[in-house]
Scaffold this motif. Structure first.
Motif, PDB file in Angstrom:
ATOM      1  N   LEU A  58     -62.523  40.789  27.408  1.00  0.00           N
ATOM      2  CA  LEU A  58     -61.559  40.374  26.397  1.00  0.00           C
ATOM      3  C   LEU A  58     -61.995  39.024  25.831  1.00  0.00           C
ATOM      4  O   LEU A  58     -62.184  38.068  26.585  1.00  0.00           O
ATOM      5  CB  LEU A  58     -60.170  40.242  27.034  1.00  0.00           C
ATOM      6  CG  LEU A  58     -59.067  39.751  26.119  1.00  0.00           C
ATOM      7  CD1 LEU A  58     -58.637  40.862  25.174  1.00  0.00           C
ATOM      8  CD2 LEU A  58     -57.873  39.287  26.939  1.00  0.00           C
ATOM      9  N   VAL A  59     -62.185  38.954  24.507  1.00  0.00           N
ATOM     10  CA  VAL A  59     -62.579  37.683  23.893  1.00  0.00           C
ATOM     11  C   VAL A  59     -61.498  37.127  22.977  1.00  0.00           C
ATOM     12  O   VAL A  59     -61.512  35.941  22.651  1.00  0.00           O
ATOM     13  CB  VAL A  59     -63.923  37.786  23.132  1.00  0.00           C
ATOM     14  CG1 VAL A  59     -65.061  38.055  24.112  1.00  0.00           C
ATOM     15  CG2 VAL A  59     -63.880  38.818  22.040  1.00  0.00           C
ATOM     16  N   ASP A  60     -60.556  37.975  22.564  1.00  0.00           N
ATOM     17  CA  ASP A  60     -59.463  37.506  21.703  1.00  0.00           C
ATOM     18  C   ASP A  60     -58.288  38.470  21.839  1.00  0.00           C
ATOM     19  O   ASP A  60     -58.481  39.669  21.997  1.00  0.00           O
ATOM     20  CB  ASP A  60     -59.925  37.456  20.239  1.00  0.00           C
ATOM     21  CG  ASP A  60     -58.879  36.835  19.329  1.00  0.00           C
ATOM     22  OD1 ASP A  60     -58.319  35.777  19.693  1.00  0.00           O
ATOM     23  OD2 ASP A  60     -58.599  37.417  18.259  1.00  0.00           O
ATOM     24  N   ALA A  61     -57.076  37.893  21.782  1.00  0.00           N
ATOM     25  CA  ALA A  61     -55.875  38.724  21.849  1.00  0.00           C
ATOM     26  C   ALA A  61     -54.766  38.055  21.065  1.00  0.00           C
ATOM     27  O   ALA A  61     -54.583  36.836  21.147  1.00  0.00           O
ATOM     28  CB  ALA A  61     -55.441  38.919  23.304  1.00  0.00           C
ATOM     29  N   SER A  62     -54.057  38.842  20.270  1.00  0.00           N
ATOM     30  CA  SER A  62     -52.887  38.347  19.551  1.00  0.00           C
ATOM     31  C   SER A  62     -51.790  39.389  19.685  1.00  0.00           C
ATOM     32  O   SER A  62     -52.060  40.587  19.810  1.00  0.00           O
ATOM     33  CB  SER A  62     -53.214  38.081  18.080  1.00  0.00           C
ATOM     34  OG  SER A  62     -53.643  39.271  17.449  1.00  0.00           O
ATOM     35  N   GLU A  63     -50.555  38.914  19.683  1.00  0.00           N
ATOM     36  CA  GLU A  63     -49.434  39.844  19.820  1.00  0.00           C
ATOM     37  C   GLU A  63     -49.121  40.488  18.484  1.00  0.00           C
ATOM     38  O   GLU A  63     -49.124  39.823  17.452  1.00  0.00           O
ATOM     39  CB  GLU A  63     -48.191  39.132  20.346  1.00  0.00           C
ATOM     40  CG  GLU A  63     -47.045  40.093  20.590  1.00  0.00           C
ATOM     41  CD  GLU A  63     -45.827  39.459  21.227  1.00  0.00           C
ATOM     42  OE1 GLU A  63     -44.906  40.210  21.577  1.00  0.00           O
ATOM     43  OE2 GLU A  63     -45.800  38.230  21.376  1.00  0.00           O
ATOM     44  N   ASP A  64     -48.854  41.781  18.507  1.00  0.00           N
ATOM     45  CA  ASP A  64     -48.390  42.523  17.337  1.00  0.00           C
ATOM     46  C   ASP A  64     -46.873  42.651  17.490  1.00  0.00           C
ATOM     47  O   ASP A  64     -46.361  43.662  17.975  1.00  0.00           O
ATOM     48  CB  ASP A  64     -49.067  43.888  17.275  1.00  0.00           C
ATOM     49  CG  ASP A  64     -48.719  44.670  16.027  1.00  0.00           C
ATOM     50  OD1 ASP A  64     -47.700  44.355  15.379  1.00  0.00           O
ATOM     51  OD2 ASP A  64     -49.457  45.623  15.712  1.00  0.00           O
ATOM     52  N   ALA A  65     -46.170  41.588  17.116  1.00  0.00           N
ATOM     53  CA  ALA A  65     -44.721  41.502  17.341  1.00  0.00           C
ATOM     54  C   ALA A  65     -43.959  42.612  16.627  1.00  0.00           C
ATOM     55  O   ALA A  65     -42.981  43.141  17.164  1.00  0.00           O
ATOM     56  CB  ALA A  65     -44.215  40.129  16.906  1.00  0.00           C
ATOM     57  N   GLU A  66     -44.395  42.986  15.446  1.00  0.00           N
ATOM     58  CA  GLU A  66     -43.707  44.029  14.680  1.00  0.00           C
ATOM     59  C   GLU A  66     -43.770  45.376  15.405  1.00  0.00           C
ATOM     60  O   GLU A  66     -42.767  46.072  15.541  1.00  0.00           O
ATOM     61  CB  GLU A  66     -44.324  44.142  13.289  1.00  0.00           C
ATOM     62  CG  GLU A  66     -43.597  45.086  12.374  1.00  0.00           C
ATOM     63  CD  GLU A  66     -44.189  45.082  10.973  1.00  0.00           C
ATOM     64  OE1 GLU A  66     -44.385  46.189  10.439  1.00  0.00           O
ATOM     65  OE2 GLU A  66     -44.456  43.996  10.437  1.00  0.00           O
TER      66      GLU A  66
END
Length: 93
Positions: A58-66
């Protein structure tokens, strides 16, 4: 080994500062990855993420809140639907 790329992912389980993340593509589960919770934008089980994998890591992660909110609404609606009494049931019976 997981191919390099960007994936949708769901935090499946968290235990001892480790998260099991399910990687998905086209609605199908492709792989399971265990990462440190510190490397994630949230530590909520069921959260939907957008992740980038390189060399199996894993090099990047962002939440998909929608998407997370939409899935929770669907689960809540389904639970409410299942919790309702069937129509026409006599409560005295």
């Amino acid at each position: 080994m997981i191919e390099d790329g960007r994936y949708a992912a769901t935090i499946d389980e968290i235990e001892d500062e480790r998260a099991t993340v399910l990687l998905e593509a086209d609605g199908e589960q492709l792989a399971e990855l265990v990462v440190r919770t510190a490397d994630l934008p949230t530590d909520e089980e069921g959260a939907v993420l957008r992740v980038e994998i390189k060399d199996g890591e894993l090099v990047d992660a962002s939440e998909d809140a929608e998407t997370t909110a939409a899935r929770r609404r669907r689960r809540r609606a389904r639970f409410d639907e299942l919790a309702e009494r069937p129509p026409g049931r006599d409560e005295d019976a």
